[in-house]
Motif scaffolding. Structure first.
Motif, PDB file in Angstrom:
ATOM      1  N   ALA A 191       0.974  -1.329   0.054  1.00 25.42           N
ATOM      2  CA  ALA A 191       0.005  -0.073  -0.054  1.00 25.42           C
ATOM      3  C   ALA A 191       0.908   1.260  -0.009  1.00 25.42           C
ATOM      4  CB  ALA A 191      -1.032   0.187   1.310  1.00 25.42           C
ATOM      5  N   PRO A 192       0.220   2.511  -0.475  1.00 25.33           N
ATOM      6  CA  PRO A 192       1.036   3.578  -0.366  1.00 25.33           C
ATOM      7  C   PRO A 192       1.596   4.086   1.062  1.00 25.33           C
ATOM      8  CG  PRO A 192      -0.824   3.982  -1.680  1.00 25.33           C
ATOM      9  CD  PRO A 192      -0.935   2.694  -0.993  1.00 25.33           C
ATOM     10  N   VAL A 193       2.642   4.555   1.053  1.00 22.40           N
ATOM     11  CA  VAL A 193       3.502   4.865   2.307  1.00 22.40           C
ATOM     12  C   VAL A 193       3.930   6.426   2.307  1.00 22.40           C
ATOM     13  CG1 VAL A 193       4.565   2.521   2.891  1.00 22.40           C
ATOM     14  CG2 VAL A 193       5.720   4.271   1.597  1.00 22.40           C
ATOM     15  N   ASP A 194       4.102   6.967   3.549  1.00 21.47           N
ATOM     16  CA  ASP A 194       4.316   8.238   3.540  1.00 21.47           C
ATOM     17  C   ASP A 194       5.844   8.708   3.330  1.00 21.47           C
ATOM     18  OD1 ASP A 194       1.801   8.907   4.497  1.00 21.47           O
ATOM     19  OD2 ASP A 194       1.994   8.217   6.378  1.00 21.47           O
ATOM     20  N   LEU A 195       6.598   7.813   3.894  1.00 25.99           N
ATOM     21  CA  LEU A 195       8.160   7.919   3.592  1.00 25.99           C
ATOM     22  C   LEU A 195       8.963   6.596   3.158  1.00 25.99           C
ATOM     23  CD1 LEU A 195       7.414   9.293   6.751  1.00 25.99           C
ATOM     24  CD2 LEU A 195       9.336  10.563   6.109  1.00 25.99           C
ATOM     25  N   VAL A 196       9.606   6.626   2.230  1.00 25.18           N
ATOM     26  CA  VAL A 196      10.437   5.702   1.743  1.00 25.18           C
ATOM     27  C   VAL A 196      11.930   6.315   2.047  1.00 25.18           C
ATOM     28  CG1 VAL A 196      11.351   4.215   0.079  1.00 25.18           C
ATOM     29  CG2 VAL A 196       9.028   4.752   0.046  1.00 25.18           C
ATOM     30  N   THR A 197      12.842   5.380   2.784  1.00 18.25           N
ATOM     31  CA  THR A 197      14.427   5.765   2.766  1.00 18.25           C
ATOM     32  C   THR A 197      15.037   4.904   2.204  1.00 18.25           C
ATOM     33  OG1 THR A 197      14.389   4.528   5.051  1.00 18.25           O
ATOM     34  CG2 THR A 197      13.876   6.814   4.972  1.00 18.25           C
ATOM     35  N   MET A 198      16.193   5.276   1.697  1.00 17.89           N
ATOM     36  CA  MET A 198      17.301   4.223   1.062  1.00 17.89           C
ATOM     37  C   MET A 198      18.454   4.959   1.551  1.00 17.89           C
ATOM     38  SD  MET A 198      16.104   4.045  -2.974  1.00 17.89           S
ATOM     39  CE  MET A 198      14.496   3.519  -3.361  1.00 17.89           C
ATOM     40  N   TRP A 199      19.096   4.393   2.721  1.00 12.76           N
ATOM     41  CA  TRP A 199      20.549   4.854   3.272  1.00 12.76           C
ATOM     42  C   TRP A 199      21.517   4.167   2.924  1.00 12.76           C
ATOM     43  CZ3 TRP A 199      18.176   8.884   4.721  1.00 12.76           C
ATOM     44  CH2 TRP A 199      17.124   9.027   5.696  1.00 12.76           C
ATOM     45  N   ASP A 200      22.251   4.930   2.169  1.00 14.85           N
ATOM     46  CA  ASP A 200      23.383   4.471   1.560  1.00 14.85           C
ATOM     47  C   ASP A 200      23.236   2.995   0.922  1.00 14.85           C
ATOM     48  OD1 ASP A 200      25.096   6.272   3.051  1.00 14.85           O
ATOM     49  OD2 ASP A 200      24.845   5.078   4.843  1.00 14.85           O
ATOM     50  N   THR A 201      22.255   3.130   0.109  1.00 12.40           N
ATOM     51  CA  THR A 201      21.866   1.788  -0.676  1.00 12.40           C
ATOM     52  C   THR A 201      21.735   1.901  -2.078  1.00 12.40           C
ATOM     53  OG1 THR A 201      20.169   1.185   1.001  1.00 12.40           O
ATOM     54  CG2 THR A 201      19.631   0.447  -0.993  1.00 12.40           C
ATOM     55  N   VAL A 202      21.439   3.213  -2.867  1.00  9.20           N
ATOM     56  CA  VAL A 202      21.357   3.196  -4.275  1.00  9.20           C
ATOM     57  C   VAL A 202      22.667   2.906  -5.001  1.00  9.20           C
ATOM     58  CG1 VAL A 202      19.560   4.645  -4.322  1.00  9.20           C
ATOM     59  CG2 VAL A 202      21.537   5.665  -4.340  1.00  9.20           C
TER      60      VAL A 202
END
Length: 266
Positions: free
Chosen positions: A120-131
């Motif tokens: 389902a849609p979320v308010d925040l997505v984080t990618m810490w030192d991932t991309v």
């Protein structure tokens, strides 16, 4: 390889899924990329706390909001996010890390490939030192953009190859080490990727990074200089405390998904 048009830099190699999974086993976090990832919990929480403060300002508060962490590792950020009142869950391909997150920290972590999941849609997505680790960061950003709720935030940290330190060090820059780091973004190229997926960049900074002193000694003397004996000696001489260093070559970028305009479908 460098794109002549936009300047994006990438390693000239391709990894199969099985090869990627093999890179991020238990050894990666204990004696390979990290001296001991579990011992970094305190210093990592210092980094995460500062990032959450920025996200709270941009989001107008965090309590009760939903968050997905892509690349959650051992769950330290999920733990802190839960303490701040977020409904946090994460996903990662590391078996040992996800098991630790679920069984030892009691957070919601899923083992698997983010691109193959639905949610389902979320308010925040984080990618810490991932991309920088992903074979196709463009697909991950596109999926995150689709799954963000209108007004939601995508937050990314990664090395900045356009920084003074990276340009000065060139091929010796500390962030260049394939096959774990495959892609090297600058502020313009990460901004372009976000904008192409309909996101508006609302924050760019170059914060300091906290690491434990023994971990920093390991990175410098063992990994970079191949002086393992000196690293072991430094362990005896140096107190193992968190310290913050800023070489201004790590960027923290946040982008917002626009609200639907009047009369447009949400």
């Amino acid at each position: 390889m460098r794109c002549r048009s936009c300047g994006f830099v990438t390693a000239n190699l391709a990894l199969a899924d099985k090869d990627l999974a093999a890179l991020y086993g238990k050894d990666y976090f204990h004696g390979s990329e990290y001296f001991d990832y579990l011992e970094e919990r305190e210093s990592l929480r210092l980094n995460f706390t500062k990032r959450l403060e920025t996200l709270a300002q941009l989001a107008g508060g965090l309590r009760g909001r939903s968050l997905l962490e892509v690349g959650c590792a051992y769950g330290f950020f999920l733990e802190l996010a839960g303490e701040k009142g977020l409904e946090a869950h994460g996903i990662d391909i590391t078996v040992d890390g996800v098991r630790y997150a679920n069984e030892r920290l009691g957070v919601r972590a899923q083992m698997g490939d983010y691109l193959s999941t639905t949610r389902a849609p979320v308010d925040l997505v984080t990618m810490w030192d991932t991309v920088e680790h992903l074979p196709r960061p463009d697909l991950f950003v596109a999926k995150a953009a689709r799954e963000l709720a209108p007004g939601g935030l995508l937050a990314i940290t990664t090395g900045d190859i356009g920084s003074f330190n990276a340009r000065m060090r060139k091929g010796s820059w500390r962030m260049i080490h394939p096959p774990t780091h495959l892609h090297y973004f600058s502020v313009p190229t990460i901004s372009l990727l976000l904008q192409r997926n309909g996101l508006d960049v609302v924050h760019v900074s170059h914060p300091g990074v906290s690491r434990r002193l023994h971990a920093m000694s390991y990175m410098i003397f063992d990994q970079r200089l191949a002086l393992s004996r000196l690293h072991r000696a430094m362990k005896w001489l140096l107190p193992d405390v968190p310290i913050t260093v800023n070489l201004f070559d790590v960027m923290f970028v946040v982008a917002r998904k626009p609200y639907a305009s009047a009369g447009a479908p949400a």
